[in-house]
Design a protein around this motif. Structure first.
Motif, PDB file in Angstrom:
ATOM      1  N   UNK A  48       0.817  -1.218   0.000  1.00  9.48           N
ATOM      2  CA  UNK A  48       0.000   0.000   0.000  1.00  9.48           C
ATOM      3  C   UNK A  48       0.851   1.269   0.000  1.00  9.48           C
ATOM      4  N   UNK A  49       2.024   1.208   0.614  1.00 18.71           N
ATOM      5  CA  UNK A  49       2.879   2.395   0.668  1.00 18.71           C
ATOM      6  C   UNK A  49       3.432   2.785  -0.701  1.00 18.71           C
ATOM      7  N   UNK A  50       3.466   1.832  -1.657  1.00 15.76           N
ATOM      8  CA  UNK A  50       3.971   2.180  -2.979  1.00 15.76           C
ATOM      9  C   UNK A  50       2.875   2.818  -3.851  1.00 15.76           C
ATOM     10  N   UNK A  51       1.645   2.893  -3.344  1.00 14.54           N
ATOM     11  CA  UNK A  51       0.546   3.393  -4.169  1.00 14.54           C
ATOM     12  C   UNK A  51       0.411   4.910  -4.267  1.00 14.54           C
ATOM     13  N   UNK A  52       0.697   5.703  -3.223  1.00 17.70           N
ATOM     14  CA  UNK A  52       0.438   7.144  -3.324  1.00 17.70           C
ATOM     15  C   UNK A  52       0.983   7.831  -4.572  1.00 17.70           C
ATOM     16  N   UNK A  53       2.199   7.527  -5.059  1.00 19.07           N
ATOM     17  CA  UNK A  53       2.624   8.183  -6.301  1.00 19.07           C
ATOM     18  C   UNK A  53       1.712   7.863  -7.491  1.00 19.07           C
ATOM     19  N   UNK A  54       1.142   6.663  -7.526  1.00 21.58           N
ATOM     20  CA  UNK A  54       0.231   6.296  -8.613  1.00 21.58           C
ATOM     21  C   UNK A  54      -1.107   7.010  -8.457  1.00 21.58           C
ATOM     22  N   UNK A  55      -1.568   7.177  -7.208  1.00 21.97           N
ATOM     23  CA  UNK A  55      -2.753   7.994  -6.969  1.00 21.97           C
ATOM     24  C   UNK A  55      -2.518   9.422  -7.459  1.00 21.97           C
ATOM     25  N   UNK A  56      -1.337   9.957  -7.160  1.00 21.88           N
ATOM     26  CA  UNK A  56      -1.033  11.323  -7.575  1.00 21.88           C
ATOM     27  C   UNK A  56      -0.978  11.445  -9.101  1.00 21.88           C
ATOM     28  N   UNK A  57      -0.390  10.459  -9.754  1.00 20.97           N
ATOM     29  CA  UNK A  57      -0.325  10.480 -11.213  1.00 20.97           C
ATOM     30  C   UNK A  57      -1.715  10.428 -11.820  1.00 20.97           C
TER      31      UNK A  57
END
Length: 324
Positions: A48-57
């Protein structure tokens, strides 16, 4: 606003140290959900911690649509292009469900590690842990909590997750609300209208975007079929009838438009750069006579590739999990 301006499927993550419980969940939860099951908190947290950049993109991609719209580019073909190109949007986790009682790190401790993760959080508790869950809920650390020993746990869990999936995402709502005029916003805040629209999109689509230019809801079902729910106010019917007359629509069709029995797809045709004039049956939305809606299909040649539909994407993920 109770009607979500932007909605799509997403992944649901479960963390529980009991493999039998995870296996049971995989059997009883809805087949249209994309599940990721974890037994180890460290692996789940890392995922889950690797997801925020993809949410931002993804948020940036949506915002770019709005910026281009402000420069004069129509919204509908842009949304269709977004759906066609960014298929991994379905992989973003919408809801995570953590068991509270786990050795080494409890569920709340695990959730505390997800400081920047923007999804919804559910905590499964034992009877002795209920007060812990109540305090966590009151502090805003979790969105829901469910007693794991409940006899109807599967039903309650499904209802809780579906409620969170249907809850409008604040950032997405803010992005798309700017396309709506003041009258549009007022209408969509009407509880009866919001209820009817929510029921409609739930029956027809797995993904949708509500816009104000033109006013309506663009949606896509799990197989990749796209439709446009055109929305017209009672005042707008008169203008639509006048345009129909200029377009050479027969008198009976013009009368149907004025009476709110049918709508014409002029704005959809303009947004997509052409196509035949169509009149489709209209129905009142909300029951007050303020708003009417008619559903128009969008040709498959103008929509996303069906191979990139949610159903096909989900089948590919299941195949990978089996092979893995």
């Amino acid at each position: 606003m109770s009607f979500p301006l932007f909605h799509r499927p997403g992944t649901i993550v479960f963390l529980d140290d009991d493999p039998d419980y995870l296996e049971m969940l995989a059997l009883v939860l809805p087949r249209q959900w994309h599940l990721r099951l974890f037994m180890r908190p460290s692996e789940c947290i890392a995922y889950l911690q690797q997801e925020p950049p993809f949410w931002e993109a993804d948020a940036w991609n949506q915002q770019q649509i709005i910026e281009r719209w402000r420069e004069g580019k129509p919204l509908i073909p842009q949304v269709l292009g977004y759906w066609a190109k960014y298929t991994e949007r379905y992989a973003l986790t919408r809801v995570c469900v953590f068991d509270y009682s786990m050795p080494g790190m409890d569920g709340l401790q695990a959730l505390a590690e997800l400081t920047d993760w923007p999804g919804s959080r559910v905590l499964l508790t034992g009877q002795a842990d209920e007060q812990v869950a109540v305090r966590a809920f009151n502090r805003g650390l979790i969105d829901q909590f469910i007693a794991k020993q409940s006899p109807d746990i599967s039903r309650r869990l499904i209802e809780a997750v579906e409620l969170l999936l249907a809850t409008p995402h604040a950032r997405h709502a803010q992005t798309w609300r700017v396309t709506l005029g003041a009258e549009h916003n007022t209408l969509l805040r009407n509880p009866d209208i919001a209820r009817d629209l929510s029921d409609f999109v739930k029956r027809h689509w797995v993904e949708h975007v509500a816009i104000g230019d033109p006013f309506g809801v663009l949606g896509m079902d799990s197989q990749g079929n796209v439709g446009w729910l055109q929305l017209e106010t009672r005042d707008g019917l008169r203008a639509l009838a006048e345009l129909a007359e200029l377009e050479g629509v027969p008198r009976a069709g013009i009368d149907d438009i004025r009476a709110g029995r049918k709508l014409a797809n002029f704005e959809l045709r303009q947004a997509l750069g052409g196509g035949e004039v169509r009149l489709e049956p209209a129905t009142p939305i909300g029951g007050s006579g303020e708003l009417f809606g008619a559903l128009f299909p969008v040709a498959s040649s103008q929509g996303p590739d069906p191979n990139n539909s949610y159903a096909r994407w989900l089948a590919r993920q299941e195949k990978r999990q089996v092979q893995g």
